[in-house]
Design a protein around this motif. Structure first.
Motif, PDB file in Angstrom:
ATOM      1  N   ILE A   1     -21.550  60.963  39.909  1.00  0.00           N
ATOM      2  CA  ILE A   1     -21.299  62.395  40.121  1.00  0.00           C
ATOM      3  C   ILE A   1     -19.885  62.634  40.639  1.00  0.00           C
ATOM      4  O   ILE A   1     -19.214  63.589  40.236  1.00  0.00           O
ATOM      5  N   THR A   2     -19.413  61.748  41.507  1.00  0.00           N
ATOM      6  CA  THR A   2     -18.101  61.963  42.126  1.00  0.00           C
ATOM      7  C   THR A   2     -16.949  61.300  41.369  1.00  0.00           C
ATOM      8  O   THR A   2     -15.793  61.466  41.740  1.00  0.00           O
ATOM      9  N   THR A   3     -17.258  60.558  40.308  1.00  0.00           N
ATOM     10  CA  THR A   3     -16.213  59.905  39.517  1.00  0.00           C
ATOM     11  C   THR A   3     -15.633  60.892  38.507  1.00  0.00           C
ATOM     12  O   THR A   3     -16.348  61.676  37.921  1.00  0.00           O
ATOM     13  N   ASN A   4     -14.335  60.803  38.327  1.00  0.00           N
ATOM     14  CA  ASN A   4     -13.614  61.615  37.331  1.00  0.00           C
ATOM     15  C   ASN A   4     -13.723  63.118  37.552  1.00  0.00           C
ATOM     16  O   ASN A   4     -13.767  63.898  36.602  1.00  0.00           O
TER      17      ASN A   4
ATOM     18  N   ASP B   1     -18.318  73.092  43.948  1.00  0.00           N
ATOM     19  CA  ASP B   1     -19.630  72.512  44.225  1.00  0.00           C
ATOM     20  C   ASP B   1     -20.563  72.679  43.034  1.00  0.00           C
ATOM     21  O   ASP B   1     -21.460  71.873  42.829  1.00  0.00           O
ATOM     22  N   SER B   2     -20.332  73.713  42.230  1.00  0.00           N
ATOM     23  CA  SER B   2     -21.204  73.941  41.075  1.00  0.00           C
ATOM     24  C   SER B   2     -21.077  72.817  40.051  1.00  0.00           C
ATOM     25  O   SER B   2     -22.034  72.508  39.337  1.00  0.00           O
ATOM     26  N   VAL B   3     -19.907  72.169  39.966  1.00  0.00           N
ATOM     27  CA  VAL B   3     -19.725  71.042  39.040  1.00  0.00           C
ATOM     28  C   VAL B   3     -20.603  69.873  39.480  1.00  0.00           C
ATOM     29  O   VAL B   3     -21.304  69.252  38.667  1.00  0.00           O
ATOM     30  N   VAL B   4     -20.573  69.578  40.760  1.00  0.00           N
ATOM     31  CA  VAL B   4     -21.396  68.503  41.319  1.00  0.00           C
ATOM     32  C   VAL B   4     -22.876  68.825  41.101  1.00  0.00           C
ATOM     33  O   VAL B   4     -23.657  67.981  40.651  1.00  0.00           O
TER      34      VAL B   4
ATOM     35  N   PRO C   1     -31.949  60.546  41.542  1.00  0.00           N
ATOM     36  CA  PRO C   1     -31.185  61.772  41.824  1.00  0.00           C
ATOM     37  C   PRO C   1     -31.871  62.705  42.818  1.00  0.00           C
ATOM     38  O   PRO C   1     -31.222  63.552  43.426  1.00  0.00           O
ATOM     39  N   ARG C   2     -33.169  62.544  43.021  1.00  0.00           N
ATOM     40  CA  ARG C   2     -33.895  63.397  43.977  1.00  0.00           C
ATOM     41  C   ARG C   2     -33.568  63.024  45.426  1.00  0.00           C
ATOM     42  O   ARG C   2     -33.880  63.786  46.334  1.00  0.00           O
ATOM     43  N   PHE C   3     -32.938  61.866  45.625  1.00  0.00           N
ATOM     44  CA  PHE C   3     -32.549  61.459  46.976  1.00  0.00           C
ATOM     45  C   PHE C   3     -31.203  62.062  47.384  1.00  0.00           C
ATOM     46  O   PHE C   3     -30.750  61.877  48.508  1.00  0.00           O
ATOM     47  N   ILE C   4     -30.568  62.763  46.455  1.00  0.00           N
ATOM     48  CA  ILE C   4     -29.261  63.369  46.729  1.00  0.00           C
ATOM     49  C   ILE C   4     -29.439  64.876  46.809  1.00  0.00           C
ATOM     50  O   ILE C   4     -30.000  65.496  45.900  1.00  0.00           O
ATOM     51  N   ARG C   5     -28.967  65.440  47.912  1.00  0.00           N
ATOM     52  CA  ARG C   5     -29.099  66.883  48.092  1.00  0.00           C
ATOM     53  C   ARG C   5     -27.995  67.613  47.339  1.00  0.00           C
ATOM     54  O   ARG C   5     -26.834  67.199  47.382  1.00  0.00           O
ATOM     55  N   PRO C   6     -28.347  68.706  46.664  1.00  0.00           N
ATOM     56  CA  PRO C   6     -27.298  69.495  46.017  1.00  0.00           C
ATOM     57  C   PRO C   6     -26.423  70.164  47.069  1.00  0.00           C
ATOM     58  O   PRO C   6     -26.844  70.365  48.210  1.00  0.00           O
ATOM     59  N   ARG C   7     -25.225  70.490  46.676  1.00  0.00           N
ATOM     60  CA  ARG C   7     -24.314  71.174  47.596  1.00  0.00           C
ATOM     61  C   ARG C   7     -24.647  72.654  47.651  1.00  0.00           C
ATOM     62  O   ARG C   7     -25.079  73.237  46.664  1.00  0.00           O
ATOM     63  N   LYS C   8     -24.419  73.228  48.807  1.00  0.00           N
ATOM     64  CA  LYS C   8     -24.632  74.665  48.944  1.00  0.00           C
ATOM     65  C   LYS C   8     -23.472  75.387  48.276  1.00  0.00           C
ATOM     66  O   LYS C   8     -22.311  75.112  48.568  1.00  0.00           O
TER      67      LYS C   8
END
Length: 195
Positions: A61-64, A71-74, A99-106
């Motif tokens: 997710i954080t590469t490239n 935050d919407s891109v992430v 992916p469920r272990f990663i919280r989306p950004r606000k």
């Protein structure tokens, strides 16, 4: 074994695409999700999907990321991978959904930009077609979305009561409008009672 894992991963993305289509996801979402999943499979290389960890997902997710990313891109990348791994989990391909272990950004929602009264008056003054004038007056008076106004039928507009029944994203609602919108609508519609 590495090549076969890559082929299996690619096959899972292909099946995921078929499943999204069968679930009636819109074409743009199917393309976006599958593009992200193909990118993820390329990122993990020969690693089987059942061995993916939350760290793999986070790294992808954080590469490239572009210099200016929101935050919407992430969240978009995360949503695609969550849906993909939910699909894999339902099919018994994986035992967990990393992916469920990663919280989306606000995401802070910005208020929409609105036109000033003067700008609206200028816009209305420049309309020469009755349809355009009626459309703009209706939008300005009701605050409807463009798609709601465009899908409106004459039968759903009560000019005497100055109200209309519009279908929004999730439900129907009644909107009210003033005399200027009523006048513009009457001029445009004439004697039409349907359509």
């Amino acid at each position: 074994q590495g090549a076969s894992s890559q082929q299996q991963n690619a096959e899972m993305v292909r099946r995921f695409q078929q499943w999204l289509t069968a679930q009636k996801y819109i074409t743009s979402t199917v393309e976006k999700y599958c593009g992200q999943c193909r990118g993820f499979c390329s990122f993990i290389g020969s690693k089987p999907l059942r061995e993916v960890t939350p760290l793999d997902v986070s790294d992808f997710i954080t590469t490239n990321l572009r210099d200016k990313w929101g935050d919407s891109v992430v969240n978009s990348r995360l949503a695609a991978l969550r849906t993909f791994f939910d699909f894999l989990y339902m099919g018994g391909v994986v035992n967990t959904v990393p992916p469920r272990f990663i919280r989306p950004r606000k995401v802070t929602r910005k208020l929409p930009r609105v036109l000033t009264k003067t700008q609206v008056q200028k816009l209305l003054a420049r309309t020469s077609k009755l349809r355009d004038r009626a459309f703009l007056e209706f939008l300005y008076a009701t605050g409807c979305r463009q798609i709601e106004a465009l899908s409106l039928r004459v039968e759903e507009v009560d000019l005497d009561q100055r109200k209309a029944r519009v279908r929004g994203k999730r439900k129907e609602r009644i909107v009210y409008f003033g005399s200027l919108a009523e006048t513009a609508l009457r001029r445009y519609l004439g004697a039409r009672k349907e359509g």
